[in-house]
Design a protein around this motif. Structure first.
Motif, PDB file in Angstrom:
ATOM      1  N   ARG A 281       8.275   1.435   8.178  1.00 34.02           N
ATOM      2  CA  ARG A 281       9.410   1.039   7.321  1.00 34.02           C
ATOM      3  C   ARG A 281       9.073   0.966   5.831  1.00 34.02           C
ATOM      4  NH1 ARG A 281      12.206  -3.719  10.916  1.00 34.02           N
ATOM      5  NH2 ARG A 281      11.706  -2.817  12.940  1.00 34.02           N
ATOM      6  N   PRO A 282       8.559   2.044   5.278  1.00 36.95           N
ATOM      7  CA  PRO A 282       8.255   2.031   3.833  1.00 36.95           C
ATOM      8  C   PRO A 282       9.537   2.013   3.002  1.00 36.95           C
ATOM      9  CG  PRO A 282       7.999   4.232   4.714  1.00 36.95           C
ATOM     10  CD  PRO A 282       8.277   3.345   5.895  1.00 36.95           C
ATOM     11  N   ARG A 283       9.385   1.575   1.757  1.00 38.24           N
ATOM     12  CA  ARG A 283      10.520   1.588   0.826  1.00 38.24           C
ATOM     13  C   ARG A 283      10.834   3.014   0.408  1.00 38.24           C
ATOM     14  NH1 ARG A 283      10.742   1.920  -4.362  1.00 38.24           N
ATOM     15  NH2 ARG A 283       8.476   2.026  -4.508  1.00 38.24           N
ATOM     16  N   GLN A 284       9.800   3.873   0.443  1.00 39.25           N
ATOM     17  CA  GLN A 284       9.953   5.220  -0.096  1.00 39.25           C
ATOM     18  C   GLN A 284       9.091   6.209   0.682  1.00 39.25           C
ATOM     19  OE1 GLN A 284       8.605   5.331  -4.129  1.00 39.25           O
ATOM     20  NE2 GLN A 284       9.957   7.022  -4.656  1.00 39.25           N
ATOM     21  N   ILE A 285       9.622   7.422   0.909  1.00 34.39           N
ATOM     22  CA  ILE A 285       8.788   8.499   1.463  1.00 34.39           C
ATOM     23  C   ILE A 285       9.020   9.760   0.626  1.00 34.39           C
ATOM     24  CG2 ILE A 285       8.617   7.654   3.838  1.00 34.39           C
ATOM     25  CD1 ILE A 285      10.860   9.495   4.652  1.00 34.39           C
ATOM     26  N   ALA A 286       8.024  10.627   0.584  1.00 34.21           N
ATOM     27  CA  ALA A 286       8.174  11.861  -0.196  1.00 34.21           C
ATOM     28  C   ALA A 286       7.446  12.995   0.515  1.00 34.21           C
ATOM     29  CB  ALA A 286       7.614  11.677  -1.605  1.00 34.21           C
TER      30      ALA A 286
ATOM     31  N   CYS B 108       4.928   3.043   0.563  1.00 32.98           N
ATOM     32  CA  CYS B 108       5.226   4.459   0.362  1.00 32.98           C
ATOM     33  C   CYS B 108       4.320   5.338   1.213  1.00 32.98           C
ATOM     34  CB  CYS B 108       5.019   4.749  -1.128  1.00 32.98           C
ATOM     35  SG  CYS B 108       4.844   6.469  -1.526  1.00 32.98           S
ATOM     36  N   LEU B 109       4.913   6.402   1.776  1.00 28.54           N
ATOM     37  CA  LEU B 109       4.147   7.389   2.551  1.00 28.54           C
ATOM     38  C   LEU B 109       4.534   8.777   2.065  1.00 28.54           C
ATOM     39  CD1 LEU B 109       4.759   5.952   6.176  1.00 28.54           C
ATOM     40  CD2 LEU B 109       2.661   5.720   4.820  1.00 28.54           C
ATOM     41  N   THR B 110       3.550   9.684   1.985  1.00 29.86           N
ATOM     42  CA  THR B 110       3.892  11.070   1.609  1.00 29.86           C
ATOM     43  C   THR B 110       3.236  12.053   2.579  1.00 29.86           C
ATOM     44  OG1 THR B 110       2.029  11.756   0.189  1.00 29.86           O
ATOM     45  CG2 THR B 110       3.694  10.336  -0.827  1.00 29.86           C
ATOM     46  N   ALA B 111       3.789  13.269   2.596  1.00 27.31           N
ATOM     47  CA  ALA B 111       3.222  14.357   3.410  1.00 27.31           C
ATOM     48  C   ALA B 111       3.438  15.680   2.688  1.00 27.31           C
ATOM     49  CB  ALA B 111       3.883  14.386   4.782  1.00 27.31           C
ATOM     50  N   GLY B 112       2.862  16.734   3.236  1.00 27.83           N
ATOM     51  CA  GLY B 112       3.022  18.060   2.647  1.00 27.83           C
ATOM     52  C   GLY B 112       4.255  18.748   3.203  1.00 27.83           C
ATOM     53  N   SER B 113       4.263  18.972   4.529  1.00 25.20           N
ATOM     54  CA  SER B 113       5.411  19.665   5.123  1.00 25.20           C
ATOM     55  C   SER B 113       5.784  19.161   6.517  1.00 25.20           C
ATOM     56  CB  SER B 113       5.114  21.171   5.196  1.00 25.20           C
ATOM     57  OG  SER B 113       3.921  21.363   5.922  1.00 25.20           O
TER      58      SER B 113
ATOM     59  N   VAL C 184       0.812  -1.220   0.000  1.00 28.69           N
ATOM     60  CA  VAL C 184       0.000   0.000   0.000  1.00 28.69           C
ATOM     61  C   VAL C 184       0.849   1.275   0.000  1.00 28.69           C
ATOM     62  CG1 VAL C 184      -1.792  -1.232   1.288  1.00 28.69           C
ATOM     63  CG2 VAL C 184      -0.250   0.273   2.512  1.00 28.69           C
ATOM     64  N   ALA C 185       0.301   2.316  -0.603  1.00 32.50           N
ATOM     65  CA  ALA C 185       0.900   3.653  -0.556  1.00 32.50           C
ATOM     66  C   ALA C 185      -0.137   4.590   0.031  1.00 32.50           C
ATOM     67  CB  ALA C 185       1.269   4.113  -1.962  1.00 32.50           C
ATOM     68  N   ILE C 186       0.313   5.510   0.881  1.00 30.21           N
ATOM     69  CA  ILE C 186      -0.632   6.461   1.456  1.00 30.21           C
ATOM     70  C   ILE C 186      -0.152   7.871   1.138  1.00 30.21           C
ATOM     71  CG2 ILE C 186      -1.779   7.230   3.574  1.00 30.21           C
ATOM     72  CD1 ILE C 186      -1.296   4.307   4.550  1.00 30.21           C
ATOM     73  N   LEU C 187      -0.895   8.521   0.250  1.00 31.94           N
ATOM     74  CA  LEU C 187      -0.587   9.899  -0.138  1.00 31.94           C
ATOM     75  C   LEU C 187      -1.354  10.795   0.833  1.00 31.94           C
ATOM     76  CD1 LEU C 187      -1.186   9.488  -4.004  1.00 31.94           C
ATOM     77  CD2 LEU C 187       0.859   8.920  -2.673  1.00 31.94           C
ATOM     78  N   GLY C 188      -0.617  11.575   1.630  1.00 30.51           N
ATOM     79  CA  GLY C 188      -1.275  12.353   2.689  1.00 30.51           C
ATOM     80  C   GLY C 188      -1.311  11.560   3.985  1.00 30.51           C
ATOM     81  N   ALA C 189      -0.191  10.851   4.258  1.00 31.85           N
ATOM     82  CA  ALA C 189      -0.146   9.919   5.402  1.00 31.85           C
ATOM     83  C   ALA C 189      -0.271  10.628   6.747  1.00 31.85           C
ATOM     84  CB  ALA C 189       1.161   9.126   5.361  1.00 31.85           C
ATOM     85  N   THR C 190       0.149  11.888   6.833  1.00 28.46           N
ATOM     86  CA  THR C 190       0.156  12.600   8.115  1.00 28.46           C
ATOM     87  C   THR C 190      -1.195  13.251   8.438  1.00 28.46           C
ATOM     88  OG1 THR C 190       1.090  14.433   6.874  1.00 28.46           O
ATOM     89  CG2 THR C 190       2.635  13.108   8.162  1.00 28.46           C
TER      90      THR C 190
ATOM     91  N   VAL D  74       7.576  17.213   8.528  1.00 32.07           N
ATOM     92  CA  VAL D  74       8.693  16.258   8.417  1.00 32.07           C
ATOM     93  C   VAL D  74       8.778  15.306   9.604  1.00 32.07           C
ATOM     94  CG1 VAL D  74      10.479  17.138   6.887  1.00 32.07           C
ATOM     95  CG2 VAL D  74      10.132  18.249   9.049  1.00 32.07           C
ATOM     96  N   GLU D  75       8.642  15.850  10.812  1.00 27.46           N
ATOM     97  CA  GLU D  75       8.804  14.979  11.995  1.00 27.46           C
ATOM     98  C   GLU D  75       7.750  13.864  11.989  1.00 27.46           C
ATOM     99  OE1 GLU D  75       9.098  18.278  12.429  1.00 27.46           O
ATOM    100  OE2 GLU D  75      11.177  18.467  13.110  1.00 27.46           O
ATOM    101  N   ASP D  76       6.516  14.248  11.667  1.00 26.30           N
ATOM    102  CA  ASP D  76       5.442  13.245  11.656  1.00 26.30           C
ATOM    103  C   ASP D  76       5.714  12.174  10.597  1.00 26.30           C
ATOM    104  OD1 ASP D  76       4.390  14.958  13.484  1.00 26.30           O
ATOM    105  OD2 ASP D  76       2.512  15.343  12.431  1.00 26.30           O
ATOM    106  N   LEU D  77       6.164  12.627   9.421  1.00 28.59           N
ATOM    107  CA  LEU D  77       6.435  11.664   8.348  1.00 28.59           C
ATOM    108  C   LEU D  77       7.592  10.742   8.738  1.00 28.59           C
ATOM    109  CD1 LEU D  77       5.791  10.617   5.518  1.00 28.59           C
ATOM    110  CD2 LEU D  77       7.303  12.374   4.582  1.00 28.59           C
ATOM    111  N   ALA D  78       8.631  11.331   9.334  1.00 30.42           N
ATOM    112  CA  ALA D  78       9.788  10.516   9.743  1.00 30.42           C
ATOM    113  C   ALA D  78       9.366   9.491  10.800  1.00 30.42           C
ATOM    114  CB  ALA D  78      10.888  11.423  10.288  1.00 30.42           C
ATOM    115  N   ALA D  79       8.497   9.887  11.736  1.00 32.01           N
ATOM    116  CA  ALA D  79       8.048   8.952  12.783  1.00 32.01           C
ATOM    117  C   ALA D  79       7.263   7.801  12.154  1.00 32.01           C
ATOM    118  CB  ALA D  79       7.191   9.696  13.804  1.00 32.01           C
ATOM    119  N   LEU D  80       6.453   8.111  11.160  1.00 28.29           N
ATOM    120  CA  LEU D  80       5.687   7.051  10.491  1.00 28.29           C
ATOM    121  C   LEU D  80       6.619   6.112   9.727  1.00 28.29           C
ATOM    122  CD1 LEU D  80       2.596   9.076   9.170  1.00 28.29           C
ATOM    123  CD2 LEU D  80       2.646   7.459  11.081  1.00 28.29           C
ATOM    124  N   ALA D  81       7.661   6.704   9.120  1.00 26.05           N
ATOM    125  CA  ALA D  81       8.625   5.876   8.377  1.00 26.05           C
ATOM    126  C   ALA D  81       9.329   4.916   9.335  1.00 26.05           C
ATOM    127  CB  ALA D  81       9.639   6.766   7.675  1.00 26.05           C
ATOM    128  N   ARG D  82       9.631   5.382  10.523  1.00 24.34           N
ATOM    129  CA  ARG D  82      10.299   4.544  11.526  1.00 24.34           C
ATOM    130  C   ARG D  82       9.372   3.397  11.951  1.00 24.34           C
ATOM    131  NH1 ARG D  82      14.917   5.479  13.519  1.00 24.34           N
ATOM    132  NH2 ARG D  82      15.055   7.528  12.548  1.00 24.34           N
TER     133      ARG D  82
END
Ligand code: NDP
Length: 409
Positions: free
Chosen positions: A68-73, A50-55, A13-19, A57-65
């Protein structure tokens, strides 16, 4: 930490607007399902690619941790270095800006949640559509600003489109796609928002805090304001027109303050089929996540006995003119819905920044539609994304000028 590919039987799955609100609800379901299966959030029936966010960063990084997505943007290119630093120890590709988002959306996932807010979600969502993926649409603005183009691309790519919006998800569950001619009408229910009982004077003085305090749903700021003006229902009427094989005048709106009946379909034989549930976005999201199966969701069970009664009201266009304006824009077609959406996004943002009053939102949208005659919008078919974004940008300029004229001191 290593990002592993999806194994057989896993849904990637990919989540665009993950935060955001929809992104968080989606990840809540994935977290629970994976933890139940393996004891960890990142492994189980769902593999987050994959996970993406608008701005944020901390929230996106915490979700990546955690996932463990292959890609974040991240959309904000200025945040790329910070984001890279925050996830330096993870095996995760990091990208930024429009290209980064588009590439992330087109990546290797099978299932994509399109939950970026506003027209900013159109380009990445189209990239996912073009790969023929299963695309779950929360971002209704995609269909409002580019409905014909979007649906042409869905059909050309053979993508599967599932609605996450609770009303459209409800209709999707009870709509007989094999016999659309048997359908008399589809009715979108509306809670009426926080100002359902407010006077025009109270609405004139409404603050952003009051406008985002929705009585039934917990949502992001923009859609909460749209619910308060009832533009949200207008956008949903346009969304319904593109999602379901019905004529424009077959789509109706009914206020239902309890938000229990999420919408219904009336058949020509007099049967009306509805979908009911507690107002919790995890139910429609779970429908799309498990589709075509069903999954368990820890929502408050619906207790109709305790509720006692469900009530209904017809919408009041004098206090909620944006609903009517959106319906007229749909009837008008061409560029009108694109302009409507862009003007509304600008006006809502200006209201949230306390630059204009609550009732000015409708004023701005109406004036922009009136003064965009030069766009020559009757009957025009938008052929490509560039044309859509050009109209969107021109309408935003007009709306920004209008809001400046209305700006509160
Ligand atoms: P939120 O504001 O809570 O979240 C929006 C998401 O989009 C965040 O991840 C945000 O990132 C990201 N984002 C914001 N601007 C940009 C941009 N320019 N480029 C890329 N990403 C961006 O919104 P919601 O989750 O409430 O709503 C999302 C969509 O779903 C909307 O279209 C809404 O109408 C629709 N929807 C929402 C429902 C709900 O219950 N919330 C119900 C039905 C539909 P960041 O956090 O970094 O800002």
């Amino acid at each position: 930490m290593t990002a592993s590919p999806a194994t057989s039987g896993q849904k990637s799955v990919a989540i665009l607007g993950a935060t955001g609100s929809i992104g968080q609800n989606t990840l809540d379901l994935i977290r629970r399902a994976n933890q139940e299966a393996t004891g960890t959030a990142h492994d189980g029936p769902y593999r987050v690619d994959c996970l993406t966010a608008g701005s944020r960063v901390e929230d996106l990084a915490a979700l990546a941790r955690e996932f463990r997505p292959r890609q974040i943007a991240i959309a904000n290119e200025g945040a790329l270095t910070t984001l890279r630093g925050l996830v330096a120890d993870l095996d995760c590709q990091v990208a930024a800006g429009k290209t980064g988002l588009d590439e992330a959306a087109a990546g290797s996932s099978d299932w994509v949640m399109a939950a970026i807010v506003g027209a900013a979600g159109l380009s990445p969502t189209l990239q996912a559509v073009r790969q023929g993926k299963t695309v779950v649409l929360a971002n209704k603005e995609c269909l409002v600003c580019a409905g014909d183009l979007f649906m042409r691309e869905v059909s050309a790519a053979g993508a599967t489109l599932l609605p996450a919006d609770s009303e459209h998800n409800a209709i999707y569950q009870v709509f007989d796609f094999d016999r659309p001619e048997a359908i008399e009408s589809v009715t979108l229910t509306a809670s009426g928002g926080p100002f359902r009982m407010a006077s025009l004077d109270e609405m004139r003085r409404a603050t952003p805090e009051q406008a985002v305090a929705h009585p039934n749903w917990s949502m992001g700021a923009k859609i909460s304001v749209d619910s308060a003006t009832m533009m949200n229902k207008g956008l949903e009427v346009i969304e319904a027109y593109y999602l379901f094989p019905v004529e424009k005048d077959q789509i109706e709106v009914l206020c239902h303050p309890q938000s229990v009946i999420h919408s219904f379909v009336t058949y020509k034989d007099g049967s009306t089929l509805a979908q009911l549930g507690s107002p919790d976005m995890r139910t429609p999201i779970a429908y799309t996540l498990a589709w075509p199966d069903r999954m368990a969701v820890p929502v408050t069970p619906l207790n109709l006995g305790a509720l006692g009664q469900l009530t209904f009201e017809t919408p009041d266009f004098s206090r909620f003119p944006l609903l009517k304006i959106a319906q007229v824009a749909l009837q008008r077609g061409g560029l009108a819905p694109t302009i409507l959406n862009a003007a509304n996004e600008v006006a809502v943002s200006q209201f949230l920044h306390r630059k204009i009053g609550f009732l000015d939102i409708a004023e701005v949208v109406e004036r922009v539609l009136e003064s965009s005659e030069s766009f020559d919008f009757g009957g025009i078919v938008l052929e490509n994304l560039e044309q859509v974004m050009d109209v969107d940008a021109r309408a935003r300029v007009l709306a920004t000028e209008m809001t400046a004229k209305l700006a509160v001191a």
